[in-house]
Design a protein around this motif. Sequence first.
Motif, PDB file in Angstrom:
ATOM      1  N   GLY A 170       0.813  -1.212   0.000  1.00  0.00           N
ATOM      2  CA  GLY A 170       0.000   0.000   0.000  1.00  0.00           C
ATOM      3  C   GLY A 170       0.848   1.264   0.000  1.00  0.00           C
ATOM      4  O   GLY A 170       0.507   2.257  -0.637  1.00  0.00           O
ATOM      5  N   ASP A 198      -5.547  -0.279   2.101  1.00  0.00           N
ATOM      6  CA  ASP A 198      -6.592  -0.514   3.096  1.00  0.00           C
ATOM      7  C   ASP A 198      -7.670   0.561   2.939  1.00  0.00           C
ATOM      8  O   ASP A 198      -7.531   1.488   2.130  1.00  0.00           O
ATOM      9  CB  ASP A 198      -5.998  -0.555   4.509  1.00  0.00           C
ATOM     10  CG  ASP A 198      -5.392   0.773   4.942  1.00  0.00           C
ATOM     11  OD1 ASP A 198      -5.996   1.825   4.673  1.00  0.00           O
ATOM     12  OD2 ASP A 198      -4.308   0.749   5.562  1.00  0.00           O
ATOM     13  N   ILE A 199      -8.728   0.429   3.709  1.00  0.00           N
ATOM     14  CA  ILE A 199      -9.889   1.311   3.511  1.00  0.00           C
ATOM     15  C   ILE A 199      -9.536   2.788   3.691  1.00  0.00           C
ATOM     16  O   ILE A 199      -9.928   3.644   2.899  1.00  0.00           O
ATOM     17  CB  ILE A 199     -11.018   0.906   4.494  1.00  0.00           C
ATOM     18  CG1 ILE A 199     -11.454  -0.526   4.160  1.00  0.00           C
ATOM     19  CG2 ILE A 199     -12.199   1.854   4.391  1.00  0.00           C
ATOM     20  CD1 ILE A 199     -12.123  -1.236   5.313  1.00  0.00           C
TER      21      ILE A 199
END
Lengths: 269, 441
Positions: A170, A198-199
């Motif tokens: 990420g 990730d979110i």
Amino acid sequence: MDPSRVDFPPGPAGAPMDTMTMLDIRNLHARIDDREILKGLDLTLNAGEVHAIMGPNGSGKSTLSYVLAGKDDYEVTEGTATLDGEDLLEMEPDARAAAGLFLAFQYPIEIPGVANMTFLRTALNAQRKARGEAEISTPDFLRLVKEKASDLGISQEMLRRGVNVGFSGGEKKRNEILQMSILEPKLCILDETDSGLDIDALKIVAQGVNALRSPKRAMLVITHYQRLLDHIVPDVVHVMHQGRIVRSGGKELALELEASGYAAYGDAA
Amino acid sequence: MTTDIRTLRTSGEEAFAQAAEARLAAEPTQGRIGELRRAAASAFAEHGLPTRRVEEWKYTDLRAAVREAPPLAGEVTASAEAEAGLRAIAFPGTERVLFVNGAYGRGASHLGRLPAGVSAVPLAAALASGSPLLDRIGGLAPQRYDAALALNTAMLREGLVIHVSAGARVETPIHIAHVFTADAPLSTFTRMLVVVEEGAQVAFIESHQGPDGIAYQANAATEFYVGDGAHVDLIRVQEEGDRALHLATLVVDMGRDVAFHAFQLATGAATARLSLYGRFSGSGSHAGIRGVNLLAARQHGDVTMVLDHAVPHCESRELFKTVLKDESHGVFQGKIIVRPDAQKTDGRMMSQSLLLGEFAQMDNKPELEIFADDVQCGHGATAGALDDDLLFYLLSRGIPRPDAEVLLVQAFVGEAVEYVEQEDLREALMARIVERLGKAG
Ligand SMILES: Nc1ncnc2c1ncn2[C@@H]1O[C@H](COP(=O)(O)OP(=O)(O)OP(=O)(O)O)[C@@H](O)[C@H]1O
Ligand SMILES: [Mg+2]
């Protein structure tokens, strides 16, 4: 000379007919080794627009992005691709970047020994130089990087490391967006920038991308998931299949694909 | 009377043998050193220059490289000295001793200003006054005949004898700068003897520079005695002119618990060779020997070393990075000897090269001679081109190809430069590397 066959706008005195078109791809065929991957692809992006490309694994989305960025593993056998009327395919990759094209890689690689800061600065100054602009001053550069990096949650310590070295999946994607924010390209191609995020990171990255949306800039967003398009709302969604754009529509098309998959396009998946 | 079976001598060999005899006759030294010189001169007269059939010179045809013997350099003129002073690399924060065309530069060197704990005497003066340190000169001769060292010994006159007292912590690196300024080819022979006493800490820089276009020959030999517990750093910068021949010999004896770190940046000369002989004679010592070789055009750069683990519990690390453009030729030969008593030896040798020129060539010859059973030794060699994917990543960000290549080459060699402990020297070396890479683009 046949006046009906003018390929480019003839300059200030000419009609403004084509000035909105930024990226124009026609009948593009490309192969690697002996295998044809792009099989007659057409795509037009106007300044100010955001287009999404969705499509099954292996349909050629990354290949398209590499061909546009100028990776020389691919051989273009037919067709054209222009950026603001300039023939992209004739240009070296660095010239394409200086002309305003940026590819956020699906799999950003690590470059041990080349510090992030050196890399960013070398790239920015090289592009400025190619455009006949002055180099950025050290304080301005440091300020710029600091601001953009903190927006994207990239620490100073990460900036001191080699490019992407020891970055998580990420973090690598965020670093791509950092480069994009600093280089301010006019055509941004994002190849699955959402995968591996990730979110929260997805929101941060989407904010970074949205901050770059402008009437003078166009974006081509390759993704598998509708989720990203909730944040970066596209003007047009294309479906790519077996090396071609087989369908185009509004943002609802992404929702439809999310529900029904690619079976309708003859994919066995 | 012996008959010379090597009838085919080159004129270079002939001339050097005669020059050695002439210097011995003109400046006979008494006692041990006189014998040493005579023995070296007769060994050279007997064996001459190595052909490629001599194992240690397998990849560097010294005989072919030394077809001619340029005359020996004469006295240093004040103007040559002034010019050398200007040309010599300035490493900030170091104390410099200057050699001009192979001779001590009296006016530009300030031996009286050397940091506390360090004393140095020009070799010629030491020979004249009979310094007791000279008992050590030639004391570390390699096991086999070495033509470059033999000639250097036979010609013994110019150089420096350096002494670092026990326990001295010398903060200021000592820079011994060799600058060639003549506009015609000359042969130079310089010899350094460095005795570092117990527990001392000191750093030396040895640089070699000269103009392009002149086929001069520089023969430089250095002997290091590193006393127990001492920490010695040596940085060599070899930037000779593009037609020069550079023959360097470095002989190091390490006592107990020594840390010896050497780094060579070599970018110059038509043909360059560094022969390094390191011997561990006390246990618990560590030698780290690294280097960067940047070669272009038809340059030939050879690094050959022998590390002799004669005692247990010593560690050696070698890392050499060679970047080859055009038709250049790089050589790395490394031998680790582990003698029967040298248990727990840990030796690692690595040579990595980047082949950038289509006709560039790298020869690696690692050798392990292990006579002890409880040791860890390894060697490796890699050769390859720049990684296309890395290059594309940089290009795709708008960095032009030549700049992208320089960045990647910098990253490649940086892994060896990293080991230089002094940050300012590390940066100075990197700056020279970048400048050189840009120039030879
Ligand atoms: N270097 C290569 N050699 C051979 N085939 C390749 C090479 N690169 C890509 N291909 C093939 O080209 C096709 C298209 O690959 P591409 O990476 O463009 O797909 P994609 O649409 O980006 O897929 P994904 O959604 O999985 O990222 C695949 O079948 C792939 O195996
Ligand atoms: Mg892909």
